[in-house]
Design a protein around this motif. Structure first.
Motif, PDB file in Angstrom:
ATOM      1  N   GLN A  20       0.829  -1.209   0.000  1.00 49.17           N
ATOM      2  CA  GLN A  20       0.000   0.000   0.000  1.00 49.17           C
ATOM      3  C   GLN A  20       0.860   1.254   0.000  1.00 49.17           C
ATOM      4  OE1 GLN A  20      -3.518   0.496   2.395  1.00 49.17           O
ATOM      5  NE2 GLN A  20      -3.673  -1.722   2.667  1.00 49.17           N
ATOM      6  N   GLN A  21       1.946   1.221   0.768  1.00 51.43           N
ATOM      7  CA  GLN A  21       2.825   2.393   0.798  1.00 51.43           C
ATOM      8  C   GLN A  21       3.452   2.631  -0.563  1.00 51.43           C
ATOM      9  OE1 GLN A  21       3.076   4.644   3.203  1.00 51.43           O
ATOM     10  NE2 GLN A  21       1.487   3.437   4.173  1.00 51.43           N
ATOM     11  N   LYS A  24       0.796   4.035  -2.810  1.00 52.20           N
ATOM     12  CA  LYS A  24       0.545   5.440  -2.461  1.00 52.20           C
ATOM     13  C   LYS A  24       1.644   6.351  -3.010  1.00 52.20           C
ATOM     14  CE  LYS A  24      -2.274   4.684   1.626  1.00 52.20           C
ATOM     15  NZ  LYS A  24      -2.379   4.852   3.076  1.00 52.20           N
ATOM     16  N   GLN A  25       2.888   5.882  -2.996  1.00 55.39           N
ATOM     17  CA  GLN A  25       3.980   6.670  -3.585  1.00 55.39           C
ATOM     18  C   GLN A  25       3.736   6.867  -5.080  1.00 55.39           C
ATOM     19  OE1 GLN A  25       7.424   4.337  -2.607  1.00 55.39           O
ATOM     20  NE2 GLN A  25       7.684   5.278  -0.600  1.00 55.39           N
ATOM     21  N   MET A  27       0.875   6.688  -6.601  1.00 60.46           N
ATOM     22  CA  MET A  27      -0.296   7.547  -6.748  1.00 60.46           C
ATOM     23  C   MET A  27       0.109   9.014  -6.633  1.00 60.46           C
ATOM     24  SD  MET A  27      -3.089   5.329  -4.550  1.00 60.46           S
ATOM     25  CE  MET A  27      -4.277   6.669  -4.438  1.00 60.46           C
ATOM     26  N   SER A  28       0.955   9.318  -5.676  1.00 55.80           N
ATOM     27  CA  SER A  28       1.430  10.677  -5.484  1.00 55.80           C
ATOM     28  C   SER A  28       2.174  11.179  -6.722  1.00 55.80           C
ATOM     29  CB  SER A  28       2.323  10.737  -4.252  1.00 55.80           C
ATOM     30  OG  SER A  28       2.853  12.024  -4.079  1.00 55.80           O
ATOM     31  N   CYS A  32      -2.549  11.401  -8.083  1.00 55.94           N
ATOM     32  CA  CYS A  32      -3.795  10.699  -7.803  1.00 55.94           C
ATOM     33  C   CYS A  32      -3.970  10.731  -6.287  1.00 55.94           C
ATOM     34  CB  CYS A  32      -3.677   9.267  -8.342  1.00 55.94           C
ATOM     35  SG  CYS A  32      -5.208   8.420  -8.557  1.00 55.94           S
ATOM     36  N   ARG A  33      -4.909  11.501  -5.787  1.00 59.73           N
ATOM     37  CA  ARG A  33      -4.960  11.822  -4.364  1.00 59.73           C
ATOM     38  C   ARG A  33      -5.758  10.872  -3.481  1.00 59.73           C
ATOM     39  NH1 ARG A  33      -3.952  17.903  -3.680  1.00 59.73           N
ATOM     40  NH2 ARG A  33      -3.018  18.394  -5.677  1.00 59.73           N
ATOM     41  N   SER A  34      -6.492   9.934  -4.071  1.00 59.34           N
ATOM     42  CA  SER A  34      -7.291   9.017  -3.257  1.00 59.34           C
ATOM     43  C   SER A  34      -7.471   7.694  -3.984  1.00 59.34           C
ATOM     44  CB  SER A  34      -8.672   9.626  -2.970  1.00 59.34           C
ATOM     45  OG  SER A  34      -9.424   9.691  -4.177  1.00 59.34           O
ATOM     46  N   TRP A  35      -7.917   6.695  -3.205  1.00 58.61           N
ATOM     47  CA  TRP A  35      -8.192   5.393  -3.810  1.00 58.61           C
ATOM     48  C   TRP A  35      -9.319   5.525  -4.826  1.00 58.61           C
ATOM     49  CZ3 TRP A  35      -4.413   2.221  -3.209  1.00 58.61           C
ATOM     50  CH2 TRP A  35      -3.659   2.220  -2.037  1.00 58.61           C
ATOM     51  N   ARG A  53      -5.386  -3.515  -2.538  1.00 57.05           N
ATOM     52  CA  ARG A  53      -4.855  -3.029  -1.264  1.00 57.05           C
ATOM     53  C   ARG A  53      -4.659  -4.157  -0.267  1.00 57.05           C
ATOM     54  NH1 ARG A  53      -8.525   1.740   0.808  1.00 57.05           N
ATOM     55  NH2 ARG A  53      -7.029   1.593   2.493  1.00 57.05           N
TER      56      ARG A  53
END
Length: 93
Positions: A20-21, A24-25, A27-28, A32-35, A53
């Motif tokens: 997930q981490q 999230k990296q 996504m950043s 992309c700010r959210s699931w 996830r």
């Protein structure tokens, strides 16, 4: 990975936090700010995002994983490696 070379499914959840981490990296990096935003960007459902996830990729279609990888601008192999014990080199030593 157990001694047969297969991924030990009982350990999937142990790695899901790290995965997930990593996601999230990525996504950043693609802003992309959210699931939910990842679901929209990739064209997959929130249910499928939750499977990812939780490391439940064995239940996901390869096409879906490809859509997610494309949205994150990574390879499907990298995405799988992030959420499972599969190494990016496909397990070759």
């Amino acid at each position: 990975r157990n001694n047969t070379g297969y991924v030990d499914k009982t350990r999937d959840m142990e790695n899901s936090g790290d995965g997930q981490q990593r996601i999230k990296q990525w996504m950043s990096q693609v802003k992309c700010r959210s699931w939910r935003a990842l679901a929209e960007r990739s064209g997959v459902s929130l249910y499928q995002i939750r499977q990812l996830r939780e490391g439940e990729v064995a239940r996901m279609r390869l096409e879906t994983l490809g859509q997610l990888a494309k949205a994150l601008e990574v390879t499907t192999v990298d995405l799988l490696a992030a959420v499972t014990e599969i190494s990016p080199d496909l397990g070759t030593d």
